[in-house]
Scaffold this active site. Structure first.
Site, PDB file in Angstrom:
ATOM      1  N   GLU A   1     -31.391   9.218  -1.091  1.00  0.00           N
ATOM      2  CA  GLU A   1     -30.696   9.947  -0.031  1.00  0.00           C
ATOM      3  C   GLU A   1     -31.768  10.459   0.930  1.00  0.00           C
ATOM      4  OE1 GLU A   1     -28.304  13.321  -1.261  1.00  0.00           O
ATOM      5  OE2 GLU A   1     -27.713  13.706   0.816  1.00  0.00           O
TER       6      GLU A   1
ATOM      7  N   ARG B   1     -34.824  10.370 -16.534  1.00  0.00           N
ATOM      8  CA  ARG B   1     -35.638  10.700 -15.376  1.00  0.00           C
ATOM      9  C   ARG B   1     -37.049  11.040 -15.827  1.00  0.00           C
ATOM     10  NH1 ARG B   1     -32.982  13.753 -11.525  1.00  0.00           N
ATOM     11  NH2 ARG B   1     -34.915  14.771 -10.922  1.00  0.00           N
TER      12      ARG B   1
ATOM     13  N   LYS C   1     -35.891  17.285  -4.871  1.00  0.00           N
ATOM     14  CA  LYS C   1     -36.133  17.420  -3.440  1.00  0.00           C
ATOM     15  C   LYS C   1     -35.720  18.796  -2.938  1.00  0.00           C
ATOM     16  CE  LYS C   1     -34.306  13.298  -2.725  1.00  0.00           C
ATOM     17  NZ  LYS C   1     -33.393  12.378  -2.113  1.00  0.00           N
TER      18      LYS C   1
HETATM   19  P1  ATP Z   1     -33.535  14.956  -6.126  1.00  0.00           P
HETATM   20  O1  ATP Z   1     -32.795  15.807  -7.101  1.00  0.00           O
HETATM   21  O2  ATP Z   1     -35.002  15.110  -6.176  1.00  0.00           O
HETATM   22  O3  ATP Z   1     -32.978  15.014  -4.731  1.00  0.00           O
HETATM   23  P2  ATP Z   1     -32.025  12.664  -6.396  1.00  0.00           P
HETATM   24  O4  ATP Z   1     -31.682  11.936  -7.643  1.00  0.00           O
HETATM   25  O5  ATP Z   1     -30.955  13.451  -5.769  1.00  0.00           O
HETATM   26  O6  ATP Z   1     -33.286  13.514  -6.669  1.00  0.00           O
HETATM   27  P3  ATP Z   1     -32.065  10.426  -4.703  1.00  0.00           P
HETATM   28  O7  ATP Z   1     -32.667  10.269  -3.374  1.00  0.00           O
HETATM   29  O8  ATP Z   1     -30.594  10.425  -4.821  1.00  0.00           O
HETATM   30  O9  ATP Z   1     -32.651  11.751  -5.300  1.00  0.00           O
HETATM   31  O10 ATP Z   1     -32.695   9.418  -5.747  1.00  0.00           O
HETATM   32  C1  ATP Z   1     -32.888   8.051  -5.521  1.00  0.00           C
HETATM   33  C2  ATP Z   1     -33.058   7.372  -6.836  1.00  0.00           C
HETATM   34  O11 ATP Z   1     -34.176   7.889  -7.534  1.00  0.00           O
HETATM   35  C3  ATP Z   1     -31.857   7.568  -7.733  1.00  0.00           C
HETATM   36  O12 ATP Z   1     -31.513   6.329  -8.309  1.00  0.00           O
HETATM   37  C4  ATP Z   1     -32.319   8.546  -8.759  1.00  0.00           C
HETATM   38  O13 ATP Z   1     -31.652   8.345  -9.970  1.00  0.00           O
HETATM   39  C5  ATP Z   1     -33.807   8.248  -8.839  1.00  0.00           C
HETATM   40  N1  ATP Z   1     -34.563   9.441  -9.257  1.00  0.00           N
HETATM   41  C6  ATP Z   1     -34.547  10.659  -8.689  1.00  0.00           C
HETATM   42  N2  ATP Z   1     -35.313  11.528  -9.372  1.00  0.00           N
HETATM   43  C7  ATP Z   1     -35.844  10.837 -10.410  1.00  0.00           C
HETATM   44  C8  ATP Z   1     -36.728  11.160 -11.490  1.00  0.00           C
HETATM   45  N3  ATP Z   1     -37.216  12.394 -11.645  1.00  0.00           N
HETATM   46  N4  ATP Z   1     -37.047  10.176 -12.353  1.00  0.00           N
HETATM   47  C9  ATP Z   1     -36.568   8.937 -12.208  1.00  0.00           C
HETATM   48  N5  ATP Z   1     -35.742   8.561 -11.219  1.00  0.00           N
HETATM   49  C10 ATP Z   1     -35.374   9.493 -10.323  1.00  0.00           C
HETATM   50 MG    MG Z   2     -29.234  12.697  -5.004  1.00  0.00          MG
END
Ligand code: ATP
Ligand code: MG
Length: 556
Positions: free
Chosen positions: A35, A261, A271
């Site tokens: 995102e 994760r 983020k």
């Molecule tokens: P955040 O909570 O940091 O915003 P998010 O999952 O909302 O993380 P996205 O931009 O939606 O962030 O994530 C893109 C991809 O990265 C998704 O498929 C998510 O599952 C993966 N991802 C995010 N954080 C991790 C992590 N700590 N370890 C492994 N994969 C991750």
């Molecule tokens: Mg997300």
């Protein structure tokens, strides 16, 4: 390619199994779906490597898909930064896709759901809807609008999309099961009215699809075969499959698989939390070298190779765990040892005068990197007046102190063997200068018998008049707790390390004058340092990447 089951991670095993059992998973296709609401962090590196490495291994396309369904938090600058970070990591995507490109299709599919009694407009407040959701142990209540005629839902939904209704007046909900044991299946909201411009569709839409409604359909449109996401999406899988089941899909449907994760000790990987640190000025920006963002790690001196190696060593699993920051540091140390040029740099200088040195100055030779002799050698100026580290000298010391003391010999790296003779002190009895003698026959690399004499200690040094004074930023962990965001009664901000940044000077041999922003050096016996983006040849600034040795393993 080694395809023995033991060497495969569990996702590769699933893929191999799918490939051998049926054809509906062919051709393979993967995606990385960020995102654009912030900068990527070390957790994302895991998801990036996982998907793109599968693409490379199976020669399958990997799309970069921006999951941009939430215009309130999303910006084009994040899109650009995310692209730059993925490229820097060494990967290239097949197609650049945006969930927002599917808004029209998703809208048409929403109309299909309404027409087929799979969705309805609910005109209650969001508070009431939440109250009726029930709890994991108590079923939810049907909304009074649940059985409203499709034509009415459809008309209101179309009007919502044209901006005829204010935010919060109505939502579109999937009609599934208010008694489902999976709370996410209790008539989830799939559209809400939002009067916000979108970074790509501008003000075209007044309704925006929810993430759950968007994600699986986007995977379907792109014909992704294996949709890999983190474990928190496991309960969403029922919903993911339900949408694809009720929609008039003709092609194969994607399959969601969850992996653990990556959580890194002494930091946060979210983020939202990282943005809070930037907004509250706890760090200087998203690329502050203490941040676990890709841009922060890059500025700190991490290389793409080291991050990829780290993710590989951390492994792909099904259970959440916390990976020690020491492993990350091991990986960068390992890589920089092979590639970083060596220099002498004195961080906390004390004067060292060689009383029997009669020359004006001379130039000695040192290897640029003893691990890679092909990198050649550098010229190091030597003179009567040097600096050494204050901690490398003790007026008196026990037998275990292998550095300089009065009456003992040590080698100056790439130079001569010297012997401590006496000290000069100021009126407060502090040592301000160390006097020594040198043995002119002991020059390193001269091949003489004397040069082969064994002494216990080797010190780094710089010639005072040739040394370049630079600024060095030394970092410690950003948080004092291994899992700062896992405390129920406290905010992660309560654990911020107040001493995570120290600024000091370093005196470095003049070969450093060629250093360009982004380059890494080993300051011999001290650690690895990266030239900061704000550095110039007139004002050199370094970020300490990592110590030469692991000083943290003991603490973790
Ligand atoms: P955040 O909570 O940091 O915003 P998010 O999952 O909302 O993380 P996205 O931009 O939606 O962030 O994530 C893109 C991809 O990265 C998704 O498929 C998510 O599952 C993966 N991802 C995010 N954080 C991790 C992590 N700590 N370890 C492994 N994969 C991750
Ligand atoms: Mg997300």
């Amino acid at each position: 390619m080694d395809n023995s089951p033991l060497s495969l991670n569990f996702i590769e095993q699933i893929i191999e199994n799918d490939l051998s059992n049926d054809s509906c998973h062919k051709p393979l296709c993967f995606r990385f779906p960020p995102e654009p609401n912030g900068y990527l962090h070390i957790g994302h590196v895991k998801a990036i490597c996982l998907n793109f490495n599968l693409g490379l291994k199976y020669k399958a396309p990997v799309n970069l898909r921006f999951d941009d369904t939430n215009p309130q938090n999303e910006e084009s600058k994040y899109v650009e930064a995310i692209k730059q970070d993925i490229k820097w990591l060494g990967y290239s995507w097949t197609k650049e896709c945006y969930a927002s490109d599917y808004f029209e299709q998703l809208f048409q599919w929403a109309l299909f759901l309404i027409d087929n009694n799979f969705a309805y407009v609910d005109s209650q407040s969001s508070e009431l809807i939440a109250e009726q959701k029930g709890t994991p142990t108590a079923p939810g209540l049907d909304s009074p609008y649940r059985n409203r005629p499709s034509e009415i839902s459809k008309q209101i939904f179309i009007d919502m999309s044209k901006g005829k209704h204010p935010e919060g007046a109505h939502v579109l909900r999937a009609k599934i099961d208010m008694k489902s044991s999976n709370m996410l299946m209790r008539d989830p909201i799939i559209y809400r009215v939002l009067d916000k411009p979108h970074h790509r569709t501008d003000d075209k839409w007044k309704v925006y699809p929810m993430y759950d409604w968007t994600h699986g359909q986007s995977d379907y449109i792109e014909q992704v075969s294996h949709s890999l996401c983190t474990l928190e999406f496991k309960p969403h899988r029922d919903l993911y499959d339900w949408f694809l089941k009720v929609l008039p899909t003709k092609n194969r449907t994607p399959q969601q698989t969850e992996f653990a994760r990556l959580n890194l000790s002494y930091t946060v990987t979210s983020k939202r939390k990282l943005k809070q640190m930037v907004d509250e000025k706890i760090v200087s920006g998203w690329d502050d070298p203490r941040m676990p963002t890709i841009c922060g790690l890059r500025r700190r001196g991490y290389t793409p190779e080291s991050l990829r190696q780290f993710v590989e060593k951390a492994g792909i699993g099904k259970r959440e765990n916390l990976i020690g920051a020491s492993l990350l540091e091991f990986c960068i140390r390992d890589h920089l040892n092979k590639i970083a040029p060596r220099v002498n740099a004195v961080m906390d200088p004390i004067k060292l005068t060689i009383i029997n040195y009669k020359n004006n100055e001379e130039y000695l030779e040192g290897e640029i990197n003893p691990e890679q002799l092909s990198m050649g050698s550098r010229r190091i100026p030597f003179s009567k007046n040097l600096y050494i580290e204050r901690e490398d000298f003790k007026e008196e010391a026990n037998r275990k102190f292998f550095r300089l003391t009065i009456g003992k010999e040590v080698r100056l790296k790439n130079a001569y063997i010297i012997k401590g003779e006496s000290v000069i002190k100021d009126k407060n009895n502090n040592i301000v200068e160390v006097l020594c003698t040198y043995d002119k026959d002991t020059r390193s690399g001269s091949g003489s018998e004397a040069s082969k004499r064994k002494v216990k200690g080797t010190l780094h040094w710089v010639s005072q008049k040739h040394a370049i004074k630079t600024k060095v930023k030394i970092y410690d962990r950003l948080f004092l707790d291994p899992s700062p965001d896992q405390h129920k009664d406290k905010s992660f901000l309560d654990f911020v390390n107040p001493k995570s940044l120290q600024i000091q000077n370093a005196y470095i041999e003049p070969s450093i004058l060629n250093a360009k922003p982004g380059e890494s050096y080993q300051f011999q016996r001290v650690g690895y340092f990266n030239v900061d983006k704000n550095s110039s040849s007139l004002n050199l600034i370094f970020n300490k990447t990592v110590d030469l040795r692991d000083n943290w393993a003991r603490k973790e």
